[in-house]
Design a protein around this motif. Sequence first.
Motif, short mmCIF file in Angstrom:
data_model
loop_
_atom_site.label_atom_id
_atom_site.label_comp_id
_atom_site.label_asym_id
_atom_site.label_seq_id
_atom_site.Cartn_x
_atom_site.Cartn_y
_atom_site.Cartn_z
N GLY A 281 0.80 -1.22 0.00
CA GLY A 281 0.00 0.00 0.00
C GLY A 281 0.83 1.27 0.00
O GLY A 281 0.32 2.36 0.27
N VAL A 282 2.13 1.12 -0.31
CA VAL A 282 3.02 2.28 -0.36
C VAL A 282 2.66 3.18 -1.52
O VAL A 282 2.76 4.42 -1.44
N ILE A 283 2.24 2.58 -2.61
CA ILE A 283 1.86 3.31 -3.82
C ILE A 283 0.80 2.47 -4.53
O ILE A 283 0.74 1.26 -4.37
N SER A 284 -0.07 3.13 -5.29
CA SER A 284 -1.05 2.41 -6.11
C SER A 284 -0.62 2.49 -7.56
O SER A 284 0.28 3.27 -7.91
N THR A 285 -1.25 1.71 -8.40
CA THR A 285 -0.91 1.77 -9.82
C THR A 285 -1.19 3.16 -10.37
O THR A 285 -0.51 3.61 -11.30
N ASP A 286 -2.16 3.84 -9.80
CA ASP A 286 -2.46 5.21 -10.23
C ASP A 286 -1.35 6.18 -9.86
O ASP A 286 -1.27 7.28 -10.40
N GLY A 287 -0.47 5.75 -8.95
CA GLY A 287 0.62 6.61 -8.53
C GLY A 287 1.81 6.59 -9.47
O GLY A 287 2.74 7.39 -9.31
N ILE A 288 1.80 5.69 -10.46
CA ILE A 288 2.85 5.67 -11.46
C ILE A 288 2.67 6.88 -12.37
O ILE A 288 1.59 7.12 -12.91
N CYS A 289 3.72 7.65 -12.55
CA CYS A 289 3.60 8.94 -13.22
C CYS A 289 3.51 8.85 -14.74
O CYS A 289 3.05 9.80 -15.39
N GLY A 290 3.95 7.75 -15.33
CA GLY A 290 3.87 7.64 -16.79
C GLY A 290 4.85 6.62 -17.32
O GLY A 290 5.62 6.00 -16.57
N ASN A 291 4.82 6.42 -18.64
CA ASN A 291 5.76 5.51 -19.27
C ASN A 291 6.65 6.27 -20.26
O ASN A 291 6.47 7.47 -20.50
N LEU A 292 7.60 5.55 -20.84
CA LEU A 292 8.61 6.20 -21.68
C LEU A 292 8.01 6.86 -22.91
O LEU A 292 8.40 7.98 -23.29
N VAL A 293 7.06 6.21 -23.56
CA VAL A 293 6.44 6.79 -24.75
C VAL A 293 5.72 8.09 -24.40
O VAL A 293 5.78 9.07 -25.14
N GLN A 294 5.05 8.11 -23.26
CA GLN A 294 4.35 9.33 -22.83
C GLN A 294 5.34 10.46 -22.57
O GLN A 294 5.04 11.63 -22.84
N LEU A 295 6.52 10.12 -22.06
CA LEU A 295 7.56 11.14 -21.86
C LEU A 295 8.04 11.69 -23.20
O LEU A 295 8.18 12.90 -23.37
#
Length: 340
Positions: A281-295
């Motif tokens: 519960g340290v982080i949720s999947t929604d807490g991932i900021c993005g992927n390489l293609v999005q960058l």
Amino acid sequence: MTTPLTAATAAATTNPIFISTTTLNTLLSHKTLISHFQSTLPNATLSLSTPPRHSLSTSPNSSLLLMPSFSTSPSLPYTGVKIVTSHPQNSSLNLPGIHACYTLFDSLTGQTLALFDATELTLYRTASVSGLASSYLSNVDANVFVMVGAGNLAGHLIKAHLCVRPGISKVFIWNRTAEKAVALAEKLTQEGGFEGVSFESSGCLEEVVKLGDIVSCATNSESELIKGNWLKEGAHLDLVGSFKPSMKECDSEAIRKGRVYVDNDIALEEAGELVSAFEKGVISTDGICGNLVQLIKGEKIGRKEQKEITVFKSVGSGVVDILTAQLVYETVTRDPAAQH
């Protein structure tokens, strides 16, 4: 009127070519591959079908990985599959832990175009993905680079990060077997071509991580190596080693403290560091900021502030494999002499 053949289809009328490691090293550089990924990844992810990597345990410590990818796009008319063996215990035999071969086909006719000794191909593409991510996530004035692990991938990672952060002047290398860290530092020093950069081995992981502007990890560790409270203000943590939930290179505190990005969304299921953090519960999947293609596309912002900590978790994919194979194969077919 005949329809013009694509480069792949035209070449498929001849015998498949074998691209050796020696040839690959003459054709590829981290700088050109990083540039190739930056320009091709956004469109490739739309045209390519890349089924999940199939991983089989062939023994308690060894794995067989199958990584297919295919496209019928005129700009990328290829099908490819990489077969990888992972034998971490090879370090005791002074052998690489990863071996791979890659087969490239014409996606329109199914004919075999090329066979690659893909062990080196994997090293180039993995390191170049990390280098590309670092160009968005690490501080532009990064000066100290810490390499955790001294296997075959380590030298590639160092070189890829130096491509995008030329201000790096000091590289520390740590490895569980200290002699290997010493050997890699000496090898890079003797190799030359790194003006103004010093390479040193270190026996104290905590000490060098606390100094690192960029910390890159390429190990087979199943226990946490990097502690979140070691990371300095503004550090970028690059995690490359784990590719299954039982493996992890950092603790959940490092994930909690950092803004986390992934190479692709499969990392949410395969990376032990993330799976463990999700379960706690340290982080949720929604807490991932993005992927390489999005960058790359600018859909997600990378580093926002100089003082923040960023984390990039890479597990690899068939997409970057086929794009690397494309670059090498099309270079060879443009200039057949390059194969020799």
